[in-house]
Design a protein around this motif. Structure first.
Motif, PDB file in Angstrom:
ATOM      1  N   UNK A 162       0.813  -1.225   0.000  1.00  0.00           N
ATOM      2  CA  UNK A 162       0.000   0.000   0.000  1.00  0.00           C
ATOM      3  C   UNK A 162       0.843   1.270   0.000  1.00  0.00           C
ATOM      4  N   UNK A 163       2.141   1.138  -0.074  1.00  0.00           N
ATOM      5  CA  UNK A 163       3.024   2.309  -0.062  1.00  0.00           C
ATOM      6  C   UNK A 163       2.890   3.121  -1.346  1.00  0.00           C
ATOM      7  N   UNK A 164       3.080   4.419  -1.239  1.00  0.00           N
ATOM      8  CA  UNK A 164       3.156   5.296  -2.404  1.00  0.00           C
ATOM      9  C   UNK A 164       4.514   5.082  -3.062  1.00  0.00           C
ATOM     10  N   UNK A 165       4.518   4.888  -4.374  1.00  0.00           N
ATOM     11  CA  UNK A 165       5.760   4.452  -5.026  1.00  0.00           C
ATOM     12  C   UNK A 165       6.344   5.422  -6.043  1.00  0.00           C
ATOM     13  N   UNK A 166       5.692   6.581  -6.271  1.00  0.00           N
ATOM     14  CA  UNK A 166       6.261   7.516  -7.249  1.00  0.00           C
ATOM     15  C   UNK A 166       5.719   8.920  -6.990  1.00  0.00           C
ATOM     16  N   UNK A 167       6.399   9.963  -7.515  1.00  0.00           N
ATOM     17  CA  UNK A 167       5.991  11.345  -7.269  1.00  0.00           C
ATOM     18  C   UNK A 167       4.573  11.672  -7.714  1.00  0.00           C
ATOM     19  N   UNK A 168       4.143  11.144  -8.857  1.00  0.00           N
ATOM     20  CA  UNK A 168       2.805  11.458  -9.362  1.00  0.00           C
ATOM     21  C   UNK A 168       1.725  10.964  -8.402  1.00  0.00           C
ATOM     22  N   UNK A 169       1.884   9.745  -7.915  1.00  0.00           N
ATOM     23  CA  UNK A 169       0.910   9.193  -6.976  1.00  0.00           C
ATOM     24  C   UNK A 169       0.941   9.964  -5.657  1.00  0.00           C
ATOM     25  N   UNK A 170       2.138  10.361  -5.261  1.00  0.00           N
ATOM     26  CA  UNK A 170       2.275  11.109  -4.009  1.00  0.00           C
ATOM     27  C   UNK A 170       1.586  12.471  -4.115  1.00  0.00           C
ATOM     28  N   UNK A 171       1.809  13.167  -5.215  1.00  0.00           N
ATOM     29  CA  UNK A 171       1.189  14.481  -5.404  1.00  0.00           C
ATOM     30  C   UNK A 171      -0.332  14.367  -5.475  1.00  0.00           C
ATOM     31  N   UNK A 172      -0.825  13.311  -6.083  1.00  0.00           N
ATOM     32  CA  UNK A 172      -2.270  13.095  -6.138  1.00  0.00           C
ATOM     33  C   UNK A 172      -2.839  12.874  -4.740  1.00  0.00           C
ATOM     34  N   UNK A 173      -2.121  12.119  -3.919  1.00  0.00           N
ATOM     35  CA  UNK A 173      -2.547  11.887  -2.545  1.00  0.00           C
ATOM     36  C   UNK A 173      -2.512  13.184  -1.739  1.00  0.00           C
ATOM     37  N   UNK A 174      -1.467  13.975  -1.931  1.00  0.00           N
ATOM     38  CA  UNK A 174      -1.361  15.254  -1.208  1.00  0.00           C
ATOM     39  C   UNK A 174      -2.490  16.204  -1.606  1.00  0.00           C
ATOM     40  N   UNK A 175      -2.868  16.188  -2.874  1.00  0.00           N
ATOM     41  CA  UNK A 175      -3.976  17.031  -3.330  1.00  0.00           C
ATOM     42  C   UNK A 175      -5.279  16.604  -2.653  1.00  0.00           C
ATOM     43  N   UNK A 176      -5.475  15.303  -2.521  1.00  0.00           N
ATOM     44  CA  UNK A 176      -6.683  14.796  -1.857  1.00  0.00           C
ATOM     45  C   UNK A 176      -6.692  15.180  -0.378  1.00  0.00           C
ATOM     46  N   UNK A 177      -5.543  15.049   0.263  1.00  0.00           N
ATOM     47  CA  UNK A 177      -5.416  15.413   1.685  1.00  0.00           C
ATOM     48  C   UNK A 177      -5.662  16.906   1.875  1.00  0.00           C
ATOM     49  N   UNK A 178      -5.108  17.702   0.999  1.00  0.00           N
ATOM     50  CA  UNK A 178      -5.274  19.157   1.079  1.00  0.00           C
ATOM     51  C   UNK A 178      -6.753  19.532   0.981  1.00  0.00           C
ATOM     52  N   UNK A 179      -7.490  18.837   0.118  1.00  0.00           N
ATOM     53  CA  UNK A 179      -8.899  19.143  -0.080  1.00  0.00           C
ATOM     54  C   UNK A 179      -9.758  18.679   1.089  1.00  0.00           C
TER      55      UNK A 179
END
Length: 252
Positions: A162-179
């Motif tokens: 379940x780990x985040x494995x690349x910058x694109x996935x990480x940025x998408x997760x951060x955008x969701x968290x921010x919202x």
């Protein structure tokens, strides 16, 4: 509060909107010009306001210096600790407090679970920055350009499936968290450990720290832990009010 002090304090947010002349200040305070002038002179003597060459007043440098000094002397850990203890007593789970410093997210406080199964996290140690719930909140609040730059420089270990494995996935997760305003780590660092976190904000509205509760699956399921999210958010909001100096709803 005395009427004089109240009027003087009302001048400061007025000038925060921009420079104002004597007549404008008197009108906003609904006082005679002589009263407004006396208040402005007192504030000027203490460096709280400054009179410009065009005879308009603006906020003074001393006020900004005091604000900066106050911010530097705020101890988010000291303010947060009683709230973290209360959350721990209420839920029984491990509670963490973390901050973002020099490219790392570091635990600065921890209250141990009441259960015999303990976590190996340590105060002063950096967290798994690509997966930890507290890290997601702290990185999500960074300005977009900085957030993207940080994401590109990070390594992405595959701790679990379940780990985040690349910058694109990480940025998408951060955008969701921010919202959504909160974050979780459901087995992203350790298969058996789940975590939910909420942001602690300073007077400027930025995320200054993050608090979380964590528990292993043998104690509580991920679904049960997520049901405690409102408790975590309530704790974070209480810390934020005290840290930022905002009054609680009952004292306004």
């Amino acid at each position: 509060m005395s009427q004089t002090v109240d009027r003087a304090l009302r001048i400061l947010p007025l000038l925060a909107e921009g420079p104002a002349n004597l007549e404008q200040v008197a009108t906003r305070l609904d006082v005679h010009k002589s009263t407004a002038l006396r208040l402005l002179r007192t504030l000027h003597e203490h460096g709280m306001v400054y009179r410009q060459d065009d005879q308009r007043y603006r906020l003074g440098a001393r006020l900004f210096a005091l604000a900066q000094e106050a911010m530097e002397n705020l101890d988010v850990r000291g303010i947060a600790h009683p709230h973290l203890v209360a959350l721990n007593e209420l839920t029984g789970h491990t509670v963490h407090l973390a901050v973002y410093e020099e490219g790392e997210v570091v635990y600065i406080d921890k209250v141990e679970s009441r259960y015999p199964v303990r976590m190996y996290s340590r105060i002063g140690r950096p967290v798994a920055i690509t997966v930890a719930a507290v890290a997601k909140l702290l990185l999500a609040d960074l300005p977009e350009a900085e957030r993207r730059a940080v994401a590109r420089t990070l390594e992405y270990p595959r701790y679990t499936a379940r780990s985040t494995t690349d910058p694109a996935a990480h940025l998408a997760e951060l955008a969701r968290v921010r919202e959504q305003g909160w974050a979780s780590d459901l087995g992203g660092h350790e298969e058996s450990i789940n975590c939910v976190a909420a942001p602690i904000r300073g007077a400027d509205g930025r995320v200054a720290a993050a608090c979380s509760i964590s528990a292993p699956n043998v104690v509580v399921s991920a679904e049960e832990l997520l049901r405690l999210r409102p408790r975590v958010q309530h704790t974070a909001e209480a810390i934020s009010r005290e840290y930022s100096g905002r009054p609680s709803e009952g004292t306004r």
